[in-house]
Design a protein around this motif. Structure first.
Motif, PDB file in Angstrom:
ATOM      1  N   GLY A 180       3.215   7.485  -7.558  1.00 61.01           N
ATOM      2  CA  GLY A 180       2.808   7.445  -6.156  1.00 61.01           C
ATOM      3  C   GLY A 180       1.347   7.785  -5.945  1.00 61.01           C
ATOM      4  N   GLY A 181       0.909   7.568  -4.714  1.00 66.13           N
ATOM      5  CA  GLY A 181      -0.456   7.907  -4.340  1.00 66.13           C
ATOM      6  C   GLY A 181      -1.455   6.815  -4.653  1.00 66.13           C
ATOM      7  N   TRP A 182      -2.674   7.060  -4.221  1.00 71.38           N
ATOM      8  CA  TRP A 182      -3.769   6.123  -4.432  1.00 71.38           C
ATOM      9  C   TRP A 182      -4.388   6.347  -5.809  1.00 71.38           C
ATOM     10  CZ3 TRP A 182      -4.303   2.565  -0.639  1.00 71.38           C
ATOM     11  CH2 TRP A 182      -3.840   2.880   0.648  1.00 71.38           C
ATOM     12  N   ALA A 183      -5.095   5.341  -6.295  1.00 72.00           N
ATOM     13  CA  ALA A 183      -5.844   5.492  -7.537  1.00 72.00           C
ATOM     14  C   ALA A 183      -6.979   6.489  -7.324  1.00 72.00           C
ATOM     15  CB  ALA A 183      -6.406   4.148  -7.988  1.00 72.00           C
ATOM     16  N   GLU A 184      -7.259   7.268  -8.343  1.00 70.42           N
ATOM     17  CA  GLU A 184      -8.332   8.246  -8.244  1.00 70.42           C
ATOM     18  C   GLU A 184      -9.689   7.573  -8.390  1.00 70.42           C
ATOM     19  OE1 GLU A 184      -7.681  11.290 -11.113  1.00 70.42           O
ATOM     20  OE2 GLU A 184      -5.769  11.948 -10.237  1.00 70.42           O
ATOM     21  N   GLY A 185     -10.742   8.261  -7.932  1.00 65.64           N
ATOM     22  CA  GLY A 185     -12.098   7.763  -8.125  1.00 65.64           C
ATOM     23  C   GLY A 185     -12.565   6.840  -7.016  1.00 65.64           C
ATOM     24  N   ASP A 186     -13.688   6.181  -7.280  1.00 64.29           N
ATOM     25  CA  ASP A 186     -14.333   5.312  -6.294  1.00 64.29           C
ATOM     26  C   ASP A 186     -14.103   3.844  -6.635  1.00 64.29           C
ATOM     27  OD1 ASP A 186     -15.464   7.388  -4.759  1.00 64.29           O
ATOM     28  OD2 ASP A 186     -17.048   7.648  -6.262  1.00 64.29           O
ATOM     29  N   PRO A 187     -14.034   3.011  -5.585  1.00 63.01           N
ATOM     30  CA  PRO A 187     -14.028   3.383  -4.169  1.00 63.01           C
ATOM     31  C   PRO A 187     -12.693   3.973  -3.734  1.00 63.01           C
ATOM     32  CG  PRO A 187     -13.829   1.002  -4.388  1.00 63.01           C
ATOM     33  CD  PRO A 187     -14.055   1.544  -5.777  1.00 63.01           C
ATOM     34  N   PRO A 188     -12.743   4.892  -2.763  1.00 69.55           N
ATOM     35  CA  PRO A 188     -11.517   5.507  -2.265  1.00 69.55           C
ATOM     36  C   PRO A 188     -10.788   4.585  -1.302  1.00 69.55           C
ATOM     37  CG  PRO A 188     -13.372   6.304  -1.019  1.00 69.55           C
ATOM     38  CD  PRO A 188     -13.940   5.399  -2.081  1.00 69.55           C
ATOM     39  N   PRO A 189      -9.581   4.942  -0.877  1.00 71.49           N
ATOM     40  CA  PRO A 189      -8.925   4.159   0.180  1.00 71.49           C
ATOM     41  C   PRO A 189      -9.724   4.225   1.466  1.00 71.49           C
ATOM     42  CG  PRO A 189      -7.699   6.175  -0.297  1.00 71.49           C
ATOM     43  CD  PRO A 189      -8.739   6.055  -1.358  1.00 71.49           C
ATOM     44  N   ARG A 190      -9.788   3.111   2.165  1.00 66.75           N
ATOM     45  CA  ARG A 190     -10.570   3.015   3.410  1.00 66.75           C
ATOM     46  C   ARG A 190      -9.624   2.717   4.578  1.00 66.75           C
ATOM     47  NH1 ARG A 190     -15.690   4.584   1.508  1.00 66.75           N
ATOM     48  NH2 ARG A 190     -16.310   3.241  -0.235  1.00 66.75           N
ATOM     49  N   PRO A 191      -9.633   3.528   5.595  1.00 68.35           N
ATOM     50  CA  PRO A 191      -8.854   3.201   6.804  1.00 68.35           C
ATOM     51  C   PRO A 191      -9.609   2.205   7.671  1.00 68.35           C
ATOM     52  CG  PRO A 191      -9.943   5.313   7.071  1.00 68.35           C
ATOM     53  CD  PRO A 191     -10.266   4.853   5.676  1.00 68.35           C
ATOM     54  N   GLY A 192      -8.908   1.648   8.656  1.00 66.65           N
ATOM     55  CA  GLY A 192      -9.566   0.843   9.678  1.00 66.65           C
ATOM     56  C   GLY A 192      -9.777  -0.611   9.339  1.00 66.65           C
ATOM     57  N   ASN A 193      -8.944  -1.184   8.479  1.00 65.30           N
ATOM     58  CA  ASN A 193      -9.116  -2.583   8.084  1.00 65.30           C
ATOM     59  C   ASN A 193      -8.090  -3.491   8.758  1.00 65.30           C
ATOM     60  OD1 ASN A 193     -11.150  -2.288   5.693  1.00 65.30           O
ATOM     61  ND2 ASN A 193      -9.585  -0.729   5.342  1.00 65.30           N
ATOM     62  N   ALA A 194      -8.446  -4.754   8.869  1.00 66.33           N
ATOM     63  CA  ALA A 194      -7.505  -5.807   9.256  1.00 66.33           C
ATOM     64  C   ALA A 194      -7.279  -6.679   8.026  1.00 66.33           C
ATOM     65  CB  ALA A 194      -8.042  -6.628  10.409  1.00 66.33           C
ATOM     66  N   VAL A 195      -6.023  -7.008   7.740  1.00 60.68           N
ATOM     67  CA  VAL A 195      -5.681  -7.804   6.556  1.00 60.68           C
ATOM     68  C   VAL A 195      -4.783  -8.956   6.972  1.00 60.68           C
ATOM     69  CG1 VAL A 195      -4.615  -7.820   4.287  1.00 60.68           C
ATOM     70  CG2 VAL A 195      -5.831  -5.777   5.063  1.00 60.68           C
ATOM     71  N   GLU A 196      -5.168 -10.153   6.583  1.00 60.95           N
ATOM     72  CA  GLU A 196      -4.334 -11.341   6.767  1.00 60.95           C
ATOM     73  C   GLU A 196      -3.966 -11.876   5.395  1.00 60.95           C
ATOM     74  OE1 GLU A 196      -4.406 -15.804   8.827  1.00 60.95           O
ATOM     75  OE2 GLU A 196      -6.237 -14.577   8.776  1.00 60.95           O
ATOM     76  N   VAL A 197      -2.679 -11.924   5.104  1.00 60.45           N
ATOM     77  CA  VAL A 197      -2.218 -12.452   3.818  1.00 60.45           C
ATOM     78  C   VAL A 197      -2.082 -13.968   3.926  1.00 60.45           C
ATOM     79  CG1 VAL A 197      -0.376 -12.427   2.107  1.00 60.45           C
ATOM     80  CG2 VAL A 197      -1.074 -10.296   3.231  1.00 60.45           C
ATOM     81  N   LEU A 198      -2.735 -14.674   3.022  1.00 63.57           N
ATOM     82  CA  LEU A 198      -2.797 -16.129   3.034  1.00 63.57           C
ATOM     83  C   LEU A 198      -1.991 -16.662   1.860  1.00 63.57           C
ATOM     84  CD1 LEU A 198      -6.628 -16.234   3.653  1.00 63.57           C
ATOM     85  CD2 LEU A 198      -4.848 -16.595   5.381  1.00 63.57           C
ATOM     86  N   ILE A 199      -0.929 -17.393   2.166  1.00 58.46           N
ATOM     87  CA  ILE A 199       0.003 -17.860   1.143  1.00 58.46           C
ATOM     88  C   ILE A 199      -0.231 -19.330   0.850  1.00 58.46           C
ATOM     89  CG2 ILE A 199       2.434 -18.139   0.539  1.00 58.46           C
ATOM     90  CD1 ILE A 199       3.058 -15.793   2.390  1.00 58.46           C
ATOM     91  N   ASP A 200      -0.581 -19.617  -0.392  1.00 58.12           N
ATOM     92  CA  ASP A 200      -0.814 -20.952  -0.934  1.00 58.12           C
ATOM     93  C   ASP A 200      -2.126 -21.552  -0.436  1.00 58.12           C
ATOM     94  OD1 ASP A 200       1.416 -21.234  -2.711  1.00 58.12           O
ATOM     95  OD2 ASP A 200       2.695 -21.331  -0.944  1.00 58.12           O
ATOM     96  N   GLY A 201      -2.579 -22.552  -1.204  1.00 57.65           N
ATOM     97  CA  GLY A 201      -3.928 -23.047  -1.037  1.00 57.65           C
ATOM     98  C   GLY A 201      -4.258 -23.652   0.305  1.00 57.65           C
ATOM     99  N   ALA A 202      -3.341 -24.410   0.883  1.00 50.92           N
ATOM    100  CA  ALA A 202      -3.652 -25.069   2.153  1.00 50.92           C
ATOM    101  C   ALA A 202      -4.069 -24.055   3.204  1.00 50.92           C
ATOM    102  CB  ALA A 202      -2.448 -25.877   2.631  1.00 50.92           C
ATOM    103  N   GLU A 203      -3.352 -22.931   3.273  1.00 50.08           N
ATOM    104  CA  GLU A 203      -3.673 -21.896   4.255  1.00 50.08           C
ATOM    105  C   GLU A 203      -4.912 -21.110   3.843  1.00 50.08           C
ATOM    106  OE1 GLU A 203      -0.899 -18.967   6.711  1.00 50.08           O
ATOM    107  OE2 GLU A 203      -0.995 -18.347   4.614  1.00 50.08           O
TER     108      GLU A 203
END
Length: 447
Positions: free
Chosen positions: A9-32
């Motif tokens: 569990g937990g985040w990986a140690e070291g840099d870069p650390p986890p960053r809050p405040g992001n927007a993520v769009e998952v894009l599935i397959d090449g056309a998209e």
């Protein structure tokens, strides 16, 4: 090495650390994904940074209507902002592909008559490559995933329906990121660019929040490859091991390869000593990987042995079903989802090349909503069902849909009958499968 034996569990140690405040769009397959990439590049206002394993200058990013051709798009954008492309220099020997001469021709085609800058990175370890696939636009948006802008050894443009197209289909996944984590993708590009060219790019300014997703950019950088990271960076492996060791109910992996001893050791332990009575491990792998197929089949055989009669393991693949012939869908995505509580998307395969010897980049999040939503979208596509039918308990969905569909289709193929569904059991896996060594070409042709 701390990455080999992290705590669960937990985040990986070291840099870069986890960053809050992001927007993520998952894009599935090449056309998209490729359409989103084309739109973002066309909107560039200050710069475009691209890394890749290989590039095809005349690759069509869009196919519905007049195609968007990669080198034309980059040339147009380069008239107003810097466009920098950093790709692997290719294999040093012409017996392996792509080799140095091929890639030099690609570079010349890409920059010919334009202001596009393209640099070839030959700082690879012997028989290894630069494999990460990232795009940064204006330090405001980044794409991280498994999709190269090429049709070398397979056309990356495909839809989620995977219609038969007279050649192998292609399944892949990328993530579009905006927010503070974009700076980490940009800094990685700047590091590599400076090491190869000697040019120092302008530092990334702090990027404001764009959403509510916390994520961490992790990478593989072999030790001694770049002066800025003399001890390397192996936090993709660390991230996977942390998540897999913490798994309680299910692990879902899409990957091109599965023969990392460190990863397989954890998976075998989960099958031998399941953390919960209804634990499940679902794998989606290519039926005919370009290389290393013996390695994957051999390691899967050890998983089958560990599972025994537990029924906890399911290994599947996809075919494009239509026309006179079924074509395999090449499973090139690098996705991991654990308990709908952890997810990674990136360029790293689950082999020693990607986890120790090639340059790679993945994004990792513990955002339950994003992990859950992404799994539902992937499963709905693979199972050819609406999201509402795969939205129940994941173990129930595996038993109610994954297993019956995959087993029925495998039985049809064994009887010589035409398949009626894309999903089927991965062929060639049994308790008798032995661990074999993959072919030499697998050391380089690892796209």
């Amino acid at each position: 090495m701390p990455a080999i034996d992290p705590t669960p569990g937990g985040w990986a140690e070291g840099d870069p650390p986890p960053r809050p405040g992001n927007a993520v769009e998952v894009l599935i397959d090449g056309a998209e994904a490729l359409r989103a990439i084309a739109v973002a590049i066309a909107d560039a206002r200050s710069h475009v940074y691209i890394t890749g394993w290989h590039i095809t200058p005349d690759f069509a990013l869009t196919r519905d209507g007049p195609p968007t051709i990669l080198r034309r798009l980059l040339a147009e954008v380069a008239e107003r902002v810097p466009v920098r492309v950093l790709v692997w220099a290719g294999a040093p020997l012409p017996i392996l592909r792509p080799w140095r001469g091929d890639v030099r021709k690609v570079r010349d085609q890409l920059i010919g008559g334009s202001r596009v800058q393209c640099v070839l990175d030959a700082r690879e370890r012997p028989m290894h490559c630069h494999h990460e696939k990232t795009i940064v636009i204006d330090d405001r948006v980044a794409f991280v995933g498994g999709i190269d802008l090429t049709d070398f050894n397979g056309d990356r443009w495909d839809t989620q329906e995977h219609p038969s197209r007279g050649a192998k289909g292609w399944h892949d996944v990328a993530a579009r990121i905006s927010g503070p984590a974009v700076g980490d993708v940009a800094e990685n590009f700047s590091m590599r660019w400076q090491a190869v060219t000697g040019q120092t790019l302008k530092p990334t300014v702090p990027i404001p929040a764009s959403g509510d997703v916390e994520l961490q950019i992790v990478r593989t950088v072999p030790d001694g490859m770049y002066p800025q990271l003399p001890r390397g960076d192996f936090r993709i492996l660390e991230s996977y091991l942390r998540a897999l060791r913490a798994a309680q109910r299910f692990i879902y992996l899409e990957n091109q390869f599965l023969w990392s001893p460190e990863i397989l050791a954890v998976l075998r332990e989960k099958l031998l000593e399941p953390p919960t009575p209804d634990f499940r491990l679902v794998l989606l792998l290519p039926a005919k990987p370009d290389s290393g197929g013996d390695d994957t089949r051999g390691q899967l055989g050890t998983l089958v042995q560990a599972d025994g009669d537990g029924g906890r393991l399911l290994a599947c693949t996809l075919y494009a079903i239509s026309g006179e012939k079924d074509w395999p869908v090449y499973l090139h995505a690098k996705v991991g989802i654990v308990d709908d509580a952890w997810m990674t998307i990136g360029s790293a395969n689950l082999n020693e090349h990607s986890l120790f010897n090639d340059t790679e980049m993945n994004m990792v999040t513990h955002d339950r909503g994003l992990a859950h939503q992404t799994r539902l979208r992937l499963w709905a596509g693979h199972l050819q069902r609406p999201v509402s039918e795969v939205a129940g308990d994941p173990v129930d969905v595996v038993e109610r849909l994954w297993k019956p569909i995959a087993q029925e289709q495998a039985e049809r193929r064994e009887r010589g009958e035409r398949a009626t569904h894309r999903l089927t059991m991965l062929p060639g896996v049994s308790r008798r499968s032995g661990l074999l060594l993959g072919p030499l070409q697998g050391l380089v042709l690892d796209a």
